[in-house]
Scaffold this active site. Sequence first.
Site, PDB file in Angstrom:
ATOM      1  N   LYS A  85      -3.702   6.915  -2.110  1.00 38.56           N
ATOM      2  CA  LYS A  85      -4.435   6.070  -1.160  1.00 38.56           C
ATOM      3  C   LYS A  85      -5.585   6.810  -0.458  1.00 38.56           C
ATOM      4  O   LYS A  85      -6.608   6.223  -0.140  1.00 38.56           O
ATOM      5  CB  LYS A  85      -3.471   5.507  -0.118  1.00 38.56           C
ATOM      6  CG  LYS A  85      -2.427   4.568  -0.721  1.00 38.56           C
ATOM      7  CD  LYS A  85      -2.531   3.194  -0.156  1.00 38.56           C
ATOM      8  CE  LYS A  85      -1.843   2.113  -0.942  1.00 38.56           C
ATOM      9  NZ  LYS A  85      -0.513   2.368  -1.473  1.00 38.56           N
ATOM     10  N   GLU A 107      -5.901  -3.509   6.653  1.00 43.18           N
ATOM     11  CA  GLU A 107      -4.615  -4.202   6.595  1.00 43.18           C
ATOM     12  C   GLU A 107      -3.596  -3.234   6.016  1.00 43.18           C
ATOM     13  O   GLU A 107      -3.952  -2.294   5.319  1.00 43.18           O
ATOM     14  CB  GLU A 107      -4.720  -5.417   5.671  1.00 43.18           C
ATOM     15  CG  GLU A 107      -4.615  -5.107   4.168  1.00 43.18           C
ATOM     16  CD  GLU A 107      -5.750  -4.266   3.592  1.00 43.18           C
ATOM     17  OE1 GLU A 107      -6.823  -4.199   4.235  1.00 43.18           O
ATOM     18  OE2 GLU A 107      -5.575  -3.677   2.506  1.00 43.18           O
ATOM     19  N   SER A 374       1.711   8.027  -8.749  1.00 41.63           N
ATOM     20  CA  SER A 374       0.838   7.627  -7.645  1.00 41.63           C
ATOM     21  C   SER A 374       1.245   8.174  -6.286  1.00 41.63           C
ATOM     22  O   SER A 374       0.398   8.327  -5.401  1.00 41.63           O
ATOM     23  CB  SER A 374       0.753   6.095  -7.579  1.00 41.63           C
ATOM     24  OG  SER A 374       2.050   5.530  -7.492  1.00 41.63           O
TER      25      SER A 374
HETATM   26  C1  LIG Z   1       0.234   1.466  -2.283  1.00 43.89           C
HETATM   27  C2  LIG Z   1       0.872   2.178  -3.415  1.00 43.89           C
HETATM   28  C3  LIG Z   1       0.875   1.656  -4.717  1.00 43.89           C
HETATM   29  C4  LIG Z   1       0.350   0.293  -5.066  1.00 43.89           C
HETATM   30  O1  LIG Z   1      -0.999   0.072  -4.832  1.00 43.89           O
HETATM   31  P1  LIG Z   1      -2.075   0.006  -5.997  1.00 43.89           P
HETATM   32  O2  LIG Z   1      -3.288  -0.475  -5.318  1.00 43.89           O
HETATM   33  O3  LIG Z   1      -1.559  -0.954  -7.047  1.00 43.89           O
HETATM   34  O4  LIG Z   1      -2.208   1.365  -6.544  1.00 43.89           O
HETATM   35  C5  LIG Z   1       1.410   2.418  -5.730  1.00 43.89           C
HETATM   36  N1  LIG Z   1       1.955   3.636  -5.490  1.00 43.89           N
HETATM   37  C6  LIG Z   1       1.990   4.153  -4.245  1.00 43.89           C
HETATM   38  C7  LIG Z   1       2.611   5.497  -4.054  1.00 43.89           C
HETATM   39  C8  LIG Z   1       1.452   3.457  -3.174  1.00 43.89           C
HETATM   40  O5  LIG Z   1       1.486   3.985  -1.936  1.00 43.89           O
END
Ligand SMILES: *Cc1c(COP(=O)(O)O)cnc(C)c1O
Length: 392
Positions: A85, A107, A374
Amino acid sequence: MELKGRYGDFGGFYVPEVLMPALEEIEQAFLKYTKDEKFLKELDDLYKYYAGRPTTLYHAKRFSAYVGFDVYLKREDLLHGGAHKINNTLGQGLLAKYMGKKKLIAETGAGQHGLATAMIGALLGMETKIFMGSTDVVRQSVNVHKMRLLGSEVVPVSDGTGTLKDAINEALRYWTATVDDTFYLFGTAAGPHPFPMIVRYFQSPIGVEAREQCINQIGRLPDIVTACVGGGSNAIGIFSGFINDKNVRLVGVEGGGKGINTKEHCATLCVGKVGVLHGSKSYLLQDSDGQISETECISAGLDYPGVGPEHSHLKDIGRAEYVNVNDEQVLDVFGILTRMEGILPALESSHSLAWVLTQKGKLPASTAVVVNLSGRGDKDIGIVEEHRPLKM
Ligand SMILES: *Cc1c(COP(=O)(O)O)cnc(C)c1O
């Protein structure tokens, strides 16, 4: 015909008239500053020294041996804040600063985007307001506390079900009255144009690095690149590096929750229908009357009834595949990766790992799969404990 911000038939900007100039202003500034050497250098330095880019591409050897082919993890979990993020909030925050804006709004659902915005609000010295559904404020009290510690104001939104979609509606409403000095820092590759375009851009270092790392470390491109899909930002970030490599399979994994035949899931691209939400035309989870459905799956970060328009387009043209895994599969692989690699994956990221696990025994041993990890799972251990308590 207006074709700006279109991905095939998807995208666009379905917003109140008063927001048109604000979106246009962001688009123009984005086009200007992403050609400006000073801006690019400052962003690059923030990525490198503040966030911790480039992240590594890690060959998960024990997990690879277990599934029978090579799995590489793109370690976005190592970034400041523990997830991808920060790539987006640094980019948009810096853009807001260059535009001369004094205030940020955002948001948040689970609180991860709110937290990443609060961090850069502090870093850039900007007044920051985070809109959050009142149900989520209660459910995610630790993140609320962190955002407040960082100096942000958290605004609870009690409309609707008090969750993410209500927070976005309220943030857009608030923005219409404050566009002059306020920048809306949108959290994923969805929403009205230009957000899908700029979020993709700020998340694209994931894909650029991963592609180069594959060539250096594996000596070739991977066979498959996979990522979880909530709104779609981490997935489009890594996919963008490989979209032109036609032989690389792109697999987006959604939250199957308790199963896509139940009402409790977040599998927008797998079972949604086309509609307009939050200013953009895309696949959406909606009932037969066109009402937006409530979503639910084990990872709050995937809990969104819409999805970025580029993913809808990639699905329709067949360039990317979208699949889903259920909560039990996610919990299984969370345990497996943790024990085998000493890495706690976020439950969101565990979705793409769970799909990889479904391929055990089905792919040739020579297959190379890149998983976008992610985020880290520290935030999720309470949920894991609730579902799979450790035996003492
Ligand atoms: C917010 C989040 C996501 C999902 O958001 P995307 O916009 O689809 O990437 C995925 N993995 C993590 C660790 C997140 O914090």
